[in-house]
Write an enzyme that holds these catalytic residues in place. Structure first.
Site, short mmCIF file in Angstrom:
data_model
loop_
_atom_site.label_atom_id
_atom_site.label_comp_id
_atom_site.label_asym_id
_atom_site.label_seq_id
_atom_site.Cartn_x
_atom_site.Cartn_y
_atom_site.Cartn_z
N ARG A 36 38.20 33.08 47.86
CA ARG A 36 38.93 34.22 47.32
C ARG A 36 39.55 35.08 48.41
O ARG A 36 40.23 36.05 48.10
CB ARG A 36 37.96 35.09 46.51
CG ARG A 36 38.07 34.89 45.00
CD ARG A 36 37.06 35.84 44.37
NE ARG A 36 37.37 36.15 43.02
CZ ARG A 36 36.88 35.51 41.96
NH1 ARG A 36 36.12 34.45 42.12
NH2 ARG A 36 37.15 35.92 40.74
N ARG A 63 40.41 44.38 39.29
CA ARG A 63 40.23 43.01 39.79
C ARG A 63 41.58 42.34 40.04
O ARG A 63 41.73 41.56 40.97
CB ARG A 63 39.38 42.20 38.81
CG ARG A 63 37.91 42.61 38.87
CD ARG A 63 37.17 42.20 37.63
NE ARG A 63 37.08 40.75 37.48
CZ ARG A 63 36.80 40.14 36.34
NH1 ARG A 63 36.59 40.86 35.24
NH2 ARG A 63 36.72 38.84 36.28
N ARG A 68 31.32 39.99 29.14
CA ARG A 68 30.90 40.38 30.48
C ARG A 68 31.19 41.86 30.72
O ARG A 68 32.23 42.35 30.34
CB ARG A 68 31.65 39.55 31.53
CG ARG A 68 31.02 38.21 31.79
CD ARG A 68 31.90 37.26 32.56
NE ARG A 68 32.57 37.83 33.72
CZ ARG A 68 33.35 37.13 34.54
NH1 ARG A 68 33.55 35.83 34.32
NH2 ARG A 68 33.93 37.70 35.56
N ARG A 99 37.80 37.76 26.22
CA ARG A 99 36.90 36.69 26.69
C ARG A 99 35.46 36.95 26.23
O ARG A 99 34.96 38.07 26.28
CB ARG A 99 36.94 36.60 28.21
CG ARG A 99 35.86 35.67 28.78
CD ARG A 99 36.17 35.17 30.16
NE ARG A 99 36.28 36.20 31.16
CZ ARG A 99 36.67 35.97 32.41
NH1 ARG A 99 36.97 34.74 32.80
NH2 ARG A 99 36.75 36.96 33.27
N LYS A 110 40.59 29.16 34.85
CA LYS A 110 39.93 28.25 35.80
C LYS A 110 38.62 27.71 35.23
O LYS A 110 38.38 26.51 35.25
CB LYS A 110 39.65 28.98 37.13
CG LYS A 110 40.90 29.50 37.82
CD LYS A 110 40.58 30.17 39.15
CE LYS A 110 39.71 31.41 39.03
NZ LYS A 110 40.32 32.51 38.22
P1 ADP Z 1 38.99 32.30 34.74
O1 ADP Z 1 37.81 31.41 35.01
O2 ADP Z 1 40.21 31.85 35.50
O3 ADP Z 1 38.68 33.74 34.98
P2 ADP Z 1 38.60 31.64 31.90
O4 ADP Z 1 38.62 30.15 31.88
O5 ADP Z 1 37.32 32.32 31.73
O6 ADP Z 1 39.38 32.17 33.22
O7 ADP Z 1 39.66 32.13 30.79
C1 ADP Z 1 39.87 33.52 30.54
C2 ADP Z 1 39.98 33.76 29.04
O8 ADP Z 1 41.21 33.18 28.55
C3 ADP Z 1 38.88 33.13 28.20
O9 ADP Z 1 38.64 33.97 27.11
C4 ADP Z 1 39.48 31.79 27.75
O10 ADP Z 1 38.92 31.34 26.51
C5 ADP Z 1 40.94 32.15 27.59
N1 ADP Z 1 41.86 31.04 27.95
C6 ADP Z 1 41.70 30.11 28.92
N2 ADP Z 1 42.76 29.27 28.97
C7 ADP Z 1 43.63 29.71 28.00
C8 ADP Z 1 44.92 29.25 27.56
N3 ADP Z 1 45.53 28.19 28.12
N4 ADP Z 1 45.50 29.94 26.55
C9 ADP Z 1 44.88 31.01 25.96
N5 ADP Z 1 43.67 31.49 26.34
C10 ADP Z 1 43.04 30.84 27.36
P1 ADP Z 2 36.98 35.69 37.17
O1 ADP Z 2 37.40 34.25 37.25
O2 ADP Z 2 37.11 36.27 35.82
O3 ADP Z 2 37.59 36.55 38.23
P2 ADP Z 2 34.40 35.03 38.40
O4 ADP Z 2 33.32 34.63 37.50
O5 ADP Z 2 35.04 33.99 39.24
O6 ADP Z 2 35.44 35.80 37.49
O7 ADP Z 2 33.89 36.17 39.39
C1 ADP Z 2 33.27 37.34 38.91
C2 ADP Z 2 33.05 38.32 40.07
O8 ADP Z 2 32.14 37.71 41.02
C3 ADP Z 2 34.29 38.65 40.88
O9 ADP Z 2 35.03 39.72 40.31
C4 ADP Z 2 33.68 39.03 42.22
O10 ADP Z 2 33.11 40.32 42.19
C5 ADP Z 2 32.52 38.05 42.35
N1 ADP Z 2 32.93 36.81 43.05
C6 ADP Z 2 33.02 35.57 42.52
N2 ADP Z 2 33.41 34.68 43.44
C7 ADP Z 2 33.60 35.39 44.59
C8 ADP Z 2 34.03 35.05 45.91
N3 ADP Z 2 34.37 33.79 46.25
N4 ADP Z 2 34.09 36.04 46.83
C9 ADP Z 2 33.74 37.31 46.53
N5 ADP Z 2 33.36 37.70 45.31
C10 ADP Z 2 33.28 36.75 44.34
#
Ligand code: ADP
Ligand code: ADP
Ligand code: ZN
Length: 217
Positions: free
Chosen positions: A88, A171, A160, A127, A13
């Site tokens: 979420r 998670r 992270r 990541r 995302k």
């Molecule tokens: P989210 O915001 O949904 O948690 P991220 O955009 O941070 O996900 O992506 C999670 C990890 O996967 C990061 O290390 C990112 O560089 C990698 N990633 C994202 N999209 C792809 C893809 N299409 N193929 C392989 N790795 C990806």
């Molecule tokens: P990822 O896409 O890898 O799950 P985020 O950066 O979106 O990570 O979120 C990191 C953490 O922040 C989540 O695991 C949660 O603890 C908190 N968080 C983020 N957005 C929300 C939300 N909308 N509601 C509750 N907790 C949240």
């Protein structure tokens, strides 16, 4: 355009959000980024949120809903926005609906980046993120041009704390239980669209662009 990104943690995302935000000129609003900024600045919100985030739990709805509401009334949101990581929970989605209804505004789509769970662990443990600008990298799939340094702003990139394997699994369980139901929620309102998130990053973006261009017609 007003867009929600749905998908498991690690689905991509944040990665897609940066490109969407640039191409369609709408602010990228990530609740995760907002919490992390507050944590690094040791604000009262950050101190409270950290207790949950470090454990892989969701920050309570009351807190999260207030934060997003105050962000969405800022001036740069007038012509739309891209929500990444919000809603979420069904409670959060309902609060967003109320907020939008009050303003006679509507969502264009809830775009699901679909990635099966077996892909996720490798993505999240590999990541690396930029603490300054929020850019997301991957040691194998998307390394920065210079090792350890953010392409966009030159800061040192980090892992992270909540991307450790044990927290990632927790998670993912929470995602299944609390966030996955949102797919049905938006499907039943005829707002769901989806792309195959297992493709390479650029190909995912191409699929995303197709969906969004179609909506703008
Ligand atoms: P989210 O915001 O949904 O948690 P991220 O955009 O941070 O996900 O992506 C999670 C990890 O996967 C990061 O290390 C990112 O560089 C990698 N990633 C994202 N999209 C792809 C893809 N299409 N193929 C392989 N790795 C990806
Ligand atoms: P990822 O896409 O890898 O799950 P985020 O950066 O979106 O990570 O979120 C990191 C953490 O922040 C989540 O695991 C949660 O603890 C908190 N968080 C983020 N957005 C929300 C939300 N909308 N509601 C509750 N907790 C949240
Ligand atoms: Zn950066």
């Amino acid at each position: 355009m007003r867009i929600i990104l749905l998908g498991a943690p690690g689905a991509g995302k944040g990665t897609q959000a940066k490109s969407i935000s640039n191409k369609y000129n709408i602010p990228h609003i990530s609740t995760g980024d907002i919490f992390r900024k507050n944590i690094s600045e040791r604000t009262p919100l950050g101190i409270e949120a950290k207790k949950y985030i470090d454990n892989g739990q969701l920050v309570p709805d009351e807190l999260t809903i207030d934060i997003i509401k105050s962000r969405l009334v800022e001036e740069d949101c007038e012509n739309g926005y891209l929500l990444d990581g919000y809603p979420r929970t069904v409670e959060q989605a309902k609060a967003l609906d109320v907020f939008l209804n009050e303003r006679e505004a509507n969502l264009d789509t809830a775009l699901l980046i679909k990635v099966p769970r077996e892909f996720i662990l490798e993505r999240m443990t590999g990541r690396r993120v930029c603490p300054s600008c929020g850019a997301s990298y991957h040691v194998k799939f998307n390394p920065p041009k210079n090792e350890g340094i953010c392409d966009i702003c030159g800061s040192d990139i980090i892992q992270r704390d909540d991307d450790a394997e044990i927290t990632v699994n927790k998670r993912l369980d929470i995602y299944e239980a609390q966030t996955h139901p949102l797919i049905e929620y938006y499907k039943s309102r005829d707002l769901l669209s989806e792309v195959d998130g297992t493709q390479a990053i650029n190909d995912v973006f191409e699929s995303v662009s197709k969906v969004l261009n179609e909506l703008r017609k």
